[in-house]
Design a protein around this motif. Sequence first.
Motif, PDB file in Angstrom:
ATOM      1  N   GLU A  15      -6.027  -2.717  -2.145  1.00 18.56           N
ATOM      2  CA  GLU A  15      -5.165  -3.814  -2.594  1.00 18.56           C
ATOM      3  C   GLU A  15      -4.160  -3.246  -3.575  1.00 18.56           C
ATOM      4  O   GLU A  15      -4.519  -2.432  -4.434  1.00 18.56           O
ATOM      5  CB  GLU A  15      -5.967  -4.913  -3.288  1.00 18.56           C
ATOM      6  N   TYR A  16      -2.926  -3.643  -3.411  1.00 16.39           N
ATOM      7  CA  TYR A  16      -1.884  -3.224  -4.339  1.00 16.39           C
ATOM      8  C   TYR A  16      -0.786  -4.274  -4.350  1.00 16.39           C
ATOM      9  O   TYR A  16      -0.695  -5.111  -3.454  1.00 16.39           O
ATOM     10  CB  TYR A  16      -1.336  -1.837  -4.012  1.00 16.39           C
ATOM     11  N   PHE A  78      -0.557  -6.849  -1.265  1.00 17.39           N
ATOM     12  CA  PHE A  78      -0.944  -6.264   0.016  1.00 17.39           C
ATOM     13  C   PHE A  78      -2.447  -6.045   0.020  1.00 17.39           C
ATOM     14  O   PHE A  78      -3.022  -5.595  -0.970  1.00 17.39           O
ATOM     15  CB  PHE A  78      -0.270  -4.898   0.216  1.00 17.39           C
ATOM     16  N   ARG A  79      -3.071  -6.339   1.156  1.00 19.68           N
ATOM     17  CA  ARG A  79      -4.485  -6.021   1.379  1.00 19.68           C
ATOM     18  C   ARG A  79      -4.574  -5.246   2.686  1.00 19.68           C
ATOM     19  O   ARG A  79      -4.044  -5.686   3.702  1.00 19.68           O
ATOM     20  CB  ARG A  79      -5.317  -7.292   1.492  1.00 19.68           C
ATOM     21  N   VAL A  80      -5.257  -4.124   2.631  1.00 20.96           N
ATOM     22  CA  VAL A  80      -5.454  -3.306   3.820  1.00 20.96           C
ATOM     23  C   VAL A  80      -6.949  -3.100   4.000  1.00 20.96           C
ATOM     24  O   VAL A  80      -7.637  -2.640   3.087  1.00 20.96           O
ATOM     25  CB  VAL A  80      -4.742  -1.939   3.690  1.00 20.96           C
ATOM     26  N   ASP A  81      -7.453  -3.473   5.160  1.00 19.83           N
ATOM     27  CA  ASP A  81      -8.845  -3.241   5.537  1.00 19.83           C
ATOM     28  C   ASP A  81      -8.825  -2.308   6.736  1.00 19.83           C
ATOM     29  O   ASP A  81      -8.078  -2.543   7.694  1.00 19.83           O
ATOM     30  CB  ASP A  81      -9.538  -4.552   5.922  1.00 19.83           C
ATOM     31  N   ALA A  82      -9.637  -1.251   6.693  1.00 17.93           N
ATOM     32  CA  ALA A  82      -9.642  -0.285   7.788  1.00 17.93           C
ATOM     33  C   ALA A  82     -11.049   0.223   8.045  1.00 17.93           C
ATOM     34  O   ALA A  82     -11.858   0.318   7.136  1.00 17.93           O
ATOM     35  CB  ALA A  82      -8.721   0.885   7.459  1.00 17.93           C
ATOM     36  N   ASN A  83     -11.295   0.541   9.305  1.00 18.51           N
ATOM     37  CA  ASN A  83     -12.542   1.165   9.728  1.00 18.51           C
ATOM     38  C   ASN A  83     -12.208   2.380  10.555  1.00 18.51           C
ATOM     39  O   ASN A  83     -11.173   2.428  11.227  1.00 18.51           O
ATOM     40  CB  ASN A  83     -13.379   0.217  10.599  1.00 18.51           C
ATOM     41  N   SER A  84     -13.087   3.352  10.546  1.00 19.79           N
ATOM     42  CA  SER A  84     -12.930   4.509  11.412  1.00 19.79           C
ATOM     43  C   SER A  84     -13.132   4.058  12.853  1.00 19.79           C
ATOM     44  O   SER A  84     -13.910   3.147  13.121  1.00 19.79           O
ATOM     45  CB  SER A  84     -13.965   5.581  11.063  1.00 19.79           C
ATOM     46  N   LEU A 100      -0.620   3.981   5.952  1.00 17.49           N
ATOM     47  CA  LEU A 100       0.074   2.696   5.911  1.00 17.49           C
ATOM     48  C   LEU A 100       0.670   2.459   4.524  1.00 17.49           C
ATOM     49  O   LEU A 100       1.833   2.049   4.395  1.00 17.49           O
ATOM     50  CB  LEU A 100      -0.882   1.567   6.288  1.00 17.49           C
ATOM     51  N   ARG A 101      -0.090   2.736   3.484  1.00 15.64           N
ATOM     52  CA  ARG A 101       0.404   2.556   2.118  1.00 15.64           C
ATOM     53  C   ARG A 101       1.624   3.447   1.858  1.00 15.64           C
ATOM     54  O   ARG A 101       2.631   2.994   1.318  1.00 15.64           O
ATOM     55  CB  ARG A 101      -0.693   2.856   1.091  1.00 15.64           C
ATOM     56  N   TYR A 117       5.410  -0.417  -8.011  1.00 18.48           N
ATOM     57  CA  TYR A 117       4.171  -0.450  -7.246  1.00 18.48           C
ATOM     58  C   TYR A 117       3.015  -0.459  -8.236  1.00 18.48           C
ATOM     59  O   TYR A 117       2.985   0.347  -9.166  1.00 18.48           O
ATOM     60  CB  TYR A 117       4.122   0.794  -6.357  1.00 18.48           C
ATOM     61  N   ILE A 118       2.069  -1.370  -8.044  1.00 12.51           N
ATOM     62  CA  ILE A 118       0.936  -1.506  -8.975  1.00 12.51           C
ATOM     63  C   ILE A 118      -0.354  -1.466  -8.166  1.00 12.51           C
ATOM     64  O   ILE A 118      -0.534  -2.243  -7.225  1.00 12.51           O
ATOM     65  CB  ILE A 118       1.020  -2.826  -9.749  1.00 12.51           C
ATOM     66  N   GLU A 119      -1.245  -0.583  -8.565  1.00 12.13           N
ATOM     67  CA  GLU A 119      -2.558  -0.510  -7.926  1.00 12.13           C
ATOM     68  C   GLU A 119      -3.615  -0.562  -9.011  1.00 12.13           C
ATOM     69  O   GLU A 119      -3.528   0.156 -10.009  1.00 12.13           O
ATOM     70  CB  GLU A 119      -2.676   0.783  -7.135  1.00 12.13           C
ATOM     71  N   THR A 120      -4.616  -1.404  -8.831  1.00 15.96           N
ATOM     72  CA  THR A 120      -5.697  -1.517  -9.784  1.00 15.96           C
ATOM     73  C   THR A 120      -6.546  -0.258  -9.762  1.00 15.96           C
ATOM     74  O   THR A 120      -6.909   0.220  -8.683  1.00 15.96           O
ATOM     75  CB  THR A 120      -6.575  -2.747  -9.466  1.00 15.96           C
TER      76      THR A 120
END
Length: 123
Positions: A15-16, A78-84, A100-101, A117-120
């Motif tokens: 998430e960013y 933005f939320r990115v969910d990914a799996n192999s 993607l980011r 750009y801000i990332e926790t």
Amino acid sequence: MVEEFSVGTIPTRQEYRVRPIEAADELRREELASAIAAVATNQGLSCTDCIHISDGAAYSGDGIRLSYSFPARNTILFRVDANSTGLFFGSSGVEKADALRRSLKATLSKRFQGLEYIETLKP
């Protein structure tokens, strides 16, 4: 169509946020949505929820899901969910999410001035 993630794979979630450096500046939502759609398409993602793109949208494909929303007047989340896609073949979820980011950051920095750009930070 919502892409299902496989049982037994290790998911990745990122998430960013992106917002104007000057708090008084407004985000140009329609232009941002167009830029995000271009990145998603170039990454092989298809739109799964794009009815009100100036409020948010979702894209998915090949084990990755990108969604965005505007939680505040001048912030996009933005939320990115990914799996192999496999244990030994193909890119890992982390690699896909990172690619993607990087693509989103590069495209937004080329098309728009004065964004940050801000990332926790997470342990």
